[in-house]
Scaffold this motif. Structure first.
Motif, PDB file in Angstrom:
ATOM      1  N   ARG A 122       0.825  -1.214   0.000  1.00 30.59           N
ATOM      2  CA  ARG A 122       0.000   0.000   0.000  1.00 30.59           C
ATOM      3  C   ARG A 122       0.862   1.268   0.000  1.00 30.59           C
ATOM      4  N   LEU A 123       1.924   1.267   0.798  1.00 30.50           N
ATOM      5  CA  LEU A 123       2.810   2.426   0.814  1.00 30.50           C
ATOM      6  C   LEU A 123       3.511   2.594  -0.527  1.00 30.50           C
ATOM      7  N   ALA A 124       3.977   1.483  -1.083  1.00 28.85           N
ATOM      8  CA  ALA A 124       4.647   1.546  -2.380  1.00 28.85           C
ATOM      9  C   ALA A 124       3.706   2.061  -3.458  1.00 28.85           C
ATOM     10  N   VAL A 125       2.468   1.592  -3.425  1.00 28.35           N
ATOM     11  CA  VAL A 125       1.494   1.998  -4.429  1.00 28.35           C
ATOM     12  C   VAL A 125       1.144   3.480  -4.299  1.00 28.35           C
ATOM     13  N   GLN A 126       1.075   3.973  -3.063  1.00 28.02           N
ATOM     14  CA  GLN A 126       0.802   5.395  -2.867  1.00 28.02           C
ATOM     15  C   GLN A 126       1.902   6.249  -3.492  1.00 28.02           C
ATOM     16  N   ILE A 127       3.164   5.854  -3.288  1.00 27.32           N
ATOM     17  CA  ILE A 127       4.282   6.581  -3.890  1.00 27.32           C
ATOM     18  C   ILE A 127       4.251   6.425  -5.411  1.00 27.32           C
ATOM     19  N   TRP A 128       4.014   5.211  -5.868  1.00 28.13           N
ATOM     20  CA  TRP A 128       3.933   4.908  -7.295  1.00 28.13           C
ATOM     21  C   TRP A 128       2.905   5.805  -7.976  1.00 28.13           C
ATOM     22  N   ARG A 129       1.717   5.890  -7.383  1.00 27.52           N
ATOM     23  CA  ARG A 129       0.656   6.685  -7.990  1.00 27.52           C
ATOM     24  C   ARG A 129       0.997   8.175  -7.961  1.00 27.52           C
ATOM     25  N   ALA A 130       1.592   8.641  -6.864  1.00 26.86           N
ATOM     26  CA  ALA A 130       1.968  10.059  -6.776  1.00 26.86           C
ATOM     27  C   ALA A 130       3.010  10.417  -7.828  1.00 26.86           C
ATOM     28  N   LEU A 131       3.964   9.540  -8.055  1.00 22.37           N
ATOM     29  CA  LEU A 131       4.984   9.792  -9.068  1.00 22.37           C
ATOM     30  C   LEU A 131       4.390   9.741 -10.474  1.00 22.37           C
ATOM     31  N   LEU A 132       3.447   8.832 -10.690  1.00 22.71           N
ATOM     32  CA  LEU A 132       2.740   8.817 -11.975  1.00 22.71           C
ATOM     33  C   LEU A 132       2.006  10.126 -12.202  1.00 22.71           C
ATOM     34  N   ASP A 133       1.285  10.568 -11.167  1.00 24.74           N
ATOM     35  CA  ASP A 133       0.510  11.807 -11.294  1.00 24.74           C
ATOM     36  C   ASP A 133       1.421  13.004 -11.510  1.00 24.74           C
ATOM     37  N   GLY A 134       2.622  12.954 -10.922  1.00 19.05           N
ATOM     38  CA  GLY A 134       3.566  14.050 -11.076  1.00 19.05           C
ATOM     39  C   GLY A 134       4.303  14.046 -12.406  1.00 19.05           C
ATOM     40  N   GLY A 135       4.243  12.939 -13.123  1.00 23.80           N
ATOM     41  CA  GLY A 135       4.828  12.866 -14.451  1.00 23.80           C
ATOM     42  C   GLY A 135       6.329  12.645 -14.503  1.00 23.80           C
ATOM     43  N   ASP A 136       6.955  12.337 -13.350  1.00 21.96           N
ATOM     44  CA  ASP A 136       8.403  12.133 -13.348  1.00 21.96           C
ATOM     45  C   ASP A 136       8.690  10.644 -13.552  1.00 21.96           C
ATOM     46  N   ARG A 137       8.746  10.234 -14.796  1.00 18.97           N
ATOM     47  CA  ARG A 137       8.918   8.824 -15.116  1.00 18.97           C
ATOM     48  C   ARG A 137      10.283   8.293 -14.671  1.00 18.97           C
ATOM     49  N   ARG A 138      11.314   9.124 -14.765  1.00 21.74           N
ATOM     50  CA  ARG A 138      12.650   8.671 -14.371  1.00 21.74           C
ATOM     51  C   ARG A 138      12.707   8.427 -12.860  1.00 21.74           C
ATOM     52  N   LEU A 139      12.111   9.319 -12.072  1.00 25.99           N
ATOM     53  CA  LEU A 139      12.103   9.113 -10.629  1.00 25.99           C
ATOM     54  C   LEU A 139      11.263   7.892 -10.273  1.00 25.99           C
TER      55      LEU A 139
END
Length: 257
Positions: A122-139
């Motif tokens: 769940r924690l990993a997915v929350q970070i995963w989704r936030a990074l997707l929403d932020g558009g930083d594919r490299r991060l």
């Protein structure tokens, strides 16, 4: 879902239906073993919406719908009974297939999977989704490399190789990843496990920082008669321990009628 998911059909012989992971694809999750499997079996590999050539479904994914569509794709390809070879969240799809379409399923191979997302997922997915929403594919690729790669494999790479791997993953991230990630958080197949009556192999990835091995052990404990094999690899078992994974799959398939 009027149209089939885009899919591959390869080989001949007994059927294998592939169920890939969230943020993955058939090529990305099973590409290293596809030719080997197709040498002895008819392999059907559908890509979920937003992966491969399957159009994205921005309304989201439902586990029942995904399971039903994978079965429909296999049957329409002439593969009426099959072993489901599943990876990551695909293991939940496989369990749902086995409980909704038991007459179609000869066996299950559940790799690096889970019946429900624990707090780590769940924690990993929350970070995963936030990074997707932020558009930083490299991060996002750096994060997924960190949590998804086994320690030994990761530290055996040169810094340049790590950067090349991150760059490749950043280019690979499917457009449908937000819907895939949301599907992960919706999964709970724990009540279904005791109803599975087909031969089942559970493959635990013991260095997995995303779907930890205890989740695979819980799958094996919950499914009557399930066999458990543990492989020293991270979530990227297809790269880190390809030969060992394939050997376990082949050994199981040889015993499935």
């Amino acid at each position: 879902m009027a149209e089939h998911f885009a899919h591959i059909v390869r080989g001949s012989g007994p059927g294998i239906l592939l169920a890939h992971g969230g943020g993955g694809s058939i090529a990305g999750n099973f590409g290293s073993i596809l030719d080997d499997l197709a040498g002895t079996h008819t392999v059907v590999g559908p890509d979920y919406p937003g992966s491969g050539a399957t159009p994205r479904n921005p309304e989201g994914l439902d586990l029942d719908d995904v399971a039903d569509e994978l079965v429909r794709t296999a049957v329409d390809a002439g593969v009426e009974r099959f072993t489901v070879l599943a990876y990551s969240v695909g293991t939940a799809v496989a369990v749902r297939i086995a409980t909704r379409h038991p007459e179609r399923v000869a066996g299950l191979v559940l790799t690096a999977g889970f019946a429900y997302p624990d707090n780590r997922i769940r924690l990993a997915v929350q970070i995963w989704r936030a990074l997707l929403d932020g558009g930083d594919r490299r991060l996002l690729a750096r994060f997924l490399t960190l949590v998804g790669t086994g320690e030994r494999h990761l530290n055996a790479l040169t810094p340049d190789a790590v950067e090349a791997s991150v760059a490749g993953l950043a280019d690979f991230i499917p457009a449908g990843s937000p819907e895939h990630v949301d599907l992960v958080t919706s999964v709970d197949t724990r009540a279904e496990l005791p109803r599975i009556s087909v031969p089942t192999l559970v493959v635990a990835t013991t260095e997995d920082g995303l779907a930890g091995p205890n989740l695979s052990r819980e799958l094996a404990t919950g499914i009557p008669g399930a066999e458990l094999v543990e492989i020293a690899a991270g979530h990227g078992v297809a790269v880190e321990a390809r030969d060992e994974w394939l050997a376990a799959i082949r050994s199981f398939l040889a015993r499935v009628v």
